[in-house]
Design a protein around this motif. Structure first.
Motif, PDB file in Angstrom:
ATOM      1  N   GLY A 176       0.692  -1.142  -0.073  1.00 14.93           N
ATOM      2  CA  GLY A 176      -0.028   0.059   0.021  1.00 14.93           C
ATOM      3  C   GLY A 176       0.811   1.351   0.052  1.00 14.93           C
ATOM      4  N   ALA A 177       2.090   1.102  -0.221  1.00 14.12           N
ATOM      5  CA  ALA A 177       2.838   2.426  -0.013  1.00 14.12           C
ATOM      6  C   ALA A 177       3.156   3.029  -1.445  1.00 14.12           C
ATOM      7  CB  ALA A 177       4.469   2.002   0.605  1.00 14.12           C
ATOM      8  N   ASP A 178       2.720   4.278  -1.466  1.00 15.65           N
ATOM      9  CA  ASP A 178       3.023   4.931  -2.709  1.00 15.65           C
ATOM     10  C   ASP A 178       3.941   6.089  -2.615  1.00 15.65           C
ATOM     11  OD1 ASP A 178       2.788   6.573  -5.103  1.00 15.65           O
ATOM     12  OD2 ASP A 178       0.781   7.615  -4.403  1.00 15.65           O
ATOM     13  N   VAL A 179       5.192   5.607  -3.138  1.00 15.31           N
ATOM     14  CA  VAL A 179       6.524   6.105  -2.747  1.00 15.31           C
ATOM     15  C   VAL A 179       6.885   7.365  -3.979  1.00 15.31           C
ATOM     16  CG1 VAL A 179       8.852   6.093  -2.001  1.00 15.31           C
ATOM     17  CG2 VAL A 179       7.187   4.225  -1.379  1.00 15.31           C
ATOM     18  N   GLU A 180       7.089   8.350  -3.241  1.00 16.82           N
ATOM     19  CA  GLU A 180       7.561   9.621  -4.492  1.00 16.82           C
ATOM     20  C   GLU A 180       8.814  10.215  -3.792  1.00 16.82           C
ATOM     21  OE1 GLU A 180       4.219  12.207  -4.875  1.00 16.82           O
ATOM     22  OE2 GLU A 180       3.154  10.789  -6.119  1.00 16.82           O
ATOM     23  N   LEU A 181       9.927  10.305  -5.038  1.00 21.33           N
ATOM     24  CA  LEU A 181      10.973  11.147  -4.467  1.00 21.33           C
ATOM     25  C   LEU A 181      10.565  12.510  -5.363  1.00 21.33           C
ATOM     26  CD1 LEU A 181      13.892   8.745  -5.826  1.00 21.33           C
ATOM     27  CD2 LEU A 181      13.693   9.650  -3.450  1.00 21.33           C
ATOM     28  N   ARG A 182      11.375  13.343  -4.256  1.00 18.97           N
ATOM     29  CA  ARG A 182      11.243  15.034  -4.869  1.00 18.97           C
ATOM     30  C   ARG A 182      12.460  15.616  -4.486  1.00 18.97           C
ATOM     31  NH1 ARG A 182       7.710  13.284  -7.381  1.00 18.97           N
ATOM     32  NH2 ARG A 182       5.438  13.963  -7.436  1.00 18.97           N
ATOM     33  N   ARG A 183      12.888  16.412  -5.220  1.00 21.03           N
ATOM     34  CA  ARG A 183      14.235  17.045  -5.316  1.00 21.03           C
ATOM     35  C   ARG A 183      14.029  18.356  -4.899  1.00 21.03           C
ATOM     36  NH1 ARG A 183      16.014  20.296  -9.554  1.00 21.03           N
ATOM     37  NH2 ARG A 183      14.517  19.204 -10.736  1.00 21.03           N
ATOM     38  N   ILE A 184      14.729  18.782  -3.655  1.00 18.06           N
ATOM     39  CA  ILE A 184      14.735  20.133  -3.137  1.00 18.06           C
ATOM     40  C   ILE A 184      15.517  21.212  -3.928  1.00 18.06           C
ATOM     41  CG2 ILE A 184      15.626  21.878  -1.311  1.00 18.06           C
ATOM     42  CD1 ILE A 184      13.128  19.702  -0.604  1.00 18.06           C
ATOM     43  N   PRO A 185      14.767  22.107  -4.455  1.00 14.93           N
ATOM     44  CA  PRO A 185      15.507  22.990  -5.433  1.00 14.93           C
ATOM     45  C   PRO A 185      16.844  23.595  -5.168  1.00 14.93           C
ATOM     46  CG  PRO A 185      13.280  23.704  -5.061  1.00 14.93           C
ATOM     47  CD  PRO A 185      13.499  22.781  -4.029  1.00 14.93           C
ATOM     48  N   GLU A 186      17.548  23.710  -5.902  1.00 15.02           N
ATOM     49  CA  GLU A 186      19.075  24.115  -5.964  1.00 15.02           C
ATOM     50  C   GLU A 186      18.986  25.662  -5.961  1.00 15.02           C
ATOM     51  OE1 GLU A 186      22.252  24.406  -5.045  1.00 15.02           O
ATOM     52  OE2 GLU A 186      22.538  22.349  -5.965  1.00 15.02           O
ATOM     53  N   THR A 187      19.907  26.155  -5.262  1.00 16.15           N
ATOM     54  CA  THR A 187      19.921  27.770  -5.105  1.00 16.15           C
ATOM     55  C   THR A 187      21.361  28.273  -5.417  1.00 16.15           C
ATOM     56  OG1 THR A 187      20.807  27.466  -2.825  1.00 16.15           O
ATOM     57  CG2 THR A 187      18.378  27.536  -2.895  1.00 16.15           C
ATOM     58  N   MET A 188      22.352  27.333  -5.667  1.00 11.18           N
ATOM     59  CA  MET A 188      23.572  27.931  -5.815  1.00 11.18           C
ATOM     60  C   MET A 188      23.457  28.127  -7.563  1.00 11.18           C
ATOM     61  SD  MET A 188      26.671  25.821  -4.339  1.00 11.18           S
ATOM     62  CE  MET A 188      25.909  23.981  -4.453  1.00 11.18           C
ATOM     63  N   PRO A 189      24.198  29.134  -7.973  1.00  9.64           N
ATOM     64  CA  PRO A 189      24.372  29.635  -9.643  1.00  9.64           C
ATOM     65  C   PRO A 189      24.960  28.556 -10.079  1.00  9.64           C
ATOM     66  CG  PRO A 189      25.073  31.455  -8.078  1.00  9.64           C
ATOM     67  CD  PRO A 189      25.231  30.459  -7.199  1.00  9.64           C
ATOM     68  N   GLU A 190      24.612  28.425 -11.603  1.00 10.80           N
ATOM     69  CA  GLU A 190      25.134  27.254 -12.308  1.00 10.80           C
ATOM     70  C   GLU A 190      26.693  27.086 -12.561  1.00 10.80           C
ATOM     71  OE1 GLU A 190      24.378  26.082 -16.845  1.00 10.80           O
ATOM     72  OE2 GLU A 190      22.568  25.762 -15.640  1.00 10.80           O
ATOM     73  N   ASP A 191      27.147  28.486 -12.683  1.00  8.71           N
ATOM     74  CA  ASP A 191      28.718  28.669 -12.742  1.00  8.71           C
ATOM     75  C   ASP A 191      29.264  28.188 -11.499  1.00  8.71           C
ATOM     76  OD1 ASP A 191      27.744  30.780 -11.118  1.00  8.71           O
ATOM     77  OD2 ASP A 191      28.994  31.904 -12.215  1.00  8.71           O
ATOM     78  N   THR A 192      28.708  28.278 -10.371  1.00  4.48           N
ATOM     79  CA  THR A 192      29.136  27.754  -9.047  1.00  4.48           C
ATOM     80  C   THR A 192      29.441  26.234  -8.750  1.00  4.48           C
ATOM     81  OG1 THR A 192      28.550  29.833  -7.723  1.00  4.48           O
ATOM     82  CG2 THR A 192      29.164  27.898  -6.345  1.00  4.48           C
ATOM     83  N   GLU A 221      29.356  24.313 -11.421  1.00  9.66           N
ATOM     84  CA  GLU A 221      30.486  23.929 -12.478  1.00  9.66           C
ATOM     85  C   GLU A 221      31.697  23.969 -11.939  1.00  9.66           C
ATOM     86  OE1 GLU A 221      31.323  24.006 -16.944  1.00  9.66           O
ATOM     87  OE2 GLU A 221      29.987  25.643 -16.242  1.00  9.66           O
ATOM     88  N   GLU A 222      31.861  25.178 -11.100  1.00 13.98           N
ATOM     89  CA  GLU A 222      33.351  25.246 -10.518  1.00 13.98           C
ATOM     90  C   GLU A 222      33.390  24.180  -9.424  1.00 13.98           C
ATOM     91  OE1 GLU A 222      35.300  28.708  -7.759  1.00 13.98           O
ATOM     92  OE2 GLU A 222      33.830  29.282  -9.170  1.00 13.98           O
ATOM     93  N   ILE A 223      32.483  23.695  -8.499  1.00 13.06           N
ATOM     94  CA  ILE A 223      32.948  22.779  -7.710  1.00 13.06           C
ATOM     95  C   ILE A 223      32.669  21.183  -8.109  1.00 13.06           C
ATOM     96  CG2 ILE A 223      32.165  24.579  -5.813  1.00 13.06           C
ATOM     97  CD1 ILE A 223      29.531  23.008  -5.648  1.00 13.06           C
ATOM     98  N   GLY A 224      32.265  21.197  -9.369  1.00 16.10           N
ATOM     99  CA  GLY A 224      32.438  19.724 -10.182  1.00 16.10           C
ATOM    100  C   GLY A 224      31.247  19.093  -9.782  1.00 16.10           C
ATOM    101  N   ALA A 225      29.919  19.805  -9.529  1.00 14.06           N
ATOM    102  CA  ALA A 225      28.685  19.269  -9.107  1.00 14.06           C
ATOM    103  C   ALA A 225      27.753  19.240 -10.160  1.00 14.06           C
ATOM    104  CB  ALA A 225      28.021  20.078  -7.910  1.00 14.06           C
ATOM    105  N   LEU A 226      28.131  20.037 -11.194  1.00 14.83           N
ATOM    106  CA  LEU A 226      26.870  20.358 -12.145  1.00 14.83           C
ATOM    107  C   LEU A 226      26.622  18.906 -12.937  1.00 14.83           C
ATOM    108  CD1 LEU A 226      25.034  22.365 -13.583  1.00 14.83           C
ATOM    109  CD2 LEU A 226      26.926  22.713 -15.056  1.00 14.83           C
ATOM    110  N   GLU A 227      27.702  18.283 -13.463  1.00 21.16           N
ATOM    111  CA  GLU A 227      27.511  17.038 -14.023  1.00 21.16           C
ATOM    112  C   GLU A 227      26.928  16.061 -13.149  1.00 21.16           C
ATOM    113  OE1 GLU A 227      30.275  13.735 -16.486  1.00 21.16           O
ATOM    114  OE2 GLU A 227      31.137  15.493 -16.009  1.00 21.16           O
TER     115      GLU A 227
END
Length: 204
Positions: free
Chosen positions: A30-46, A48-54
């Motif tokens: 009976g478990a209906d399981v949903e994953l949800r992503r908390i919105p990112e607040t760091m700028p895209e260039d940041t 990329e700089e820390i290696g997290a974009l990919e």
């Protein structure tokens, strides 16, 4: 019975744990399981700089979490990296938008649980989880941890995350270490444990 798993992940460690939590929760009928992503607040260039974009591309297709998602859930299992012994700022910012839910008591009686990721073995796993529990208690949620019936909590043959307050993983300072099988099993156990407790709450 709706089980919501909102997570924030920078390099994918918390996302992997969230997937394991979902696996465990889905074992309960009976478990209906949903994953949800908390919105990112760091700028895209940041990112990329820390290696997290990919790394974040792996879970970019997971829908972003909304306030309505929280309100409609019977259980919420939050996942966050540690930032100086506390939750990540992205998670904190999202939770700071839940004031209306608090005012109306919308989450009172909802089952709540937390899992986390830290860079090092003593990087604030327990303080992050305990600090996070404070927010859940202010919302009137029923806080559930990871009981010692999960035998992996007493693992001594390897360096491993895992606390009675919730499942955890160690990422290493450079993010190179991914969750071990023991840590993933802890997340699976926690997901199933929360779902079983939630089922009893829903049926009562």
């Amino acid at each position: 019975m709706k089980i919501l798993i909102p997570f924030y992940s920078t390099y994918g460690h918390t996302y992997q744990m969230a997937q394991a939590v979902a696996e465990g929760a889905k074992k309960v009928d009976g478990a209906d399981v949903e994953l949800r992503r908390i919105p990112e607040t760091m700028p895209e260039d940041t990112l990329e700089e820390i290696g997290a974009l990919e790394a974040q591309e792996a879970f970019a297709d997971v829908p972003e979490c909304t306030i309505d998602d929280l309100e409609n859930a019977d259980a919420i299992i939050f996942g966050t990296p540690t930032r100086f012994g506390n939750m990540a700022g992205q998670m904190r910012q999202f939770l700071d938008t839940t004031g209306a839910l608090w005012q109306e008591g919308k989450l009172v009686g909802t089952v709540g649980s937390v899992f986390a990721s830290t860079a090092t073995q003593h990087g604030g796993q327990e303080t992050t989880l305990r600090n996070f529990h404070t927010t859940l208690l202010h919302h009137g949620m029923i806080v559930v941890g990871l009981p010692y019936s999960f035998s992996g909590l007493t693992e001594m043959d390897e360096i491993s995350g895992g606390t009675p307050y919730g499942a955890t993983t160690l990422a290493d300072a450079d993010g190179s270490r991914m969750p071990s099988e023991n840590e993933l099993n802890a997340a699976r156990f926690q997901g199933e444990h929360v779902a079983k407790i939630t089922a009893k709450q829903v049926q009562s």
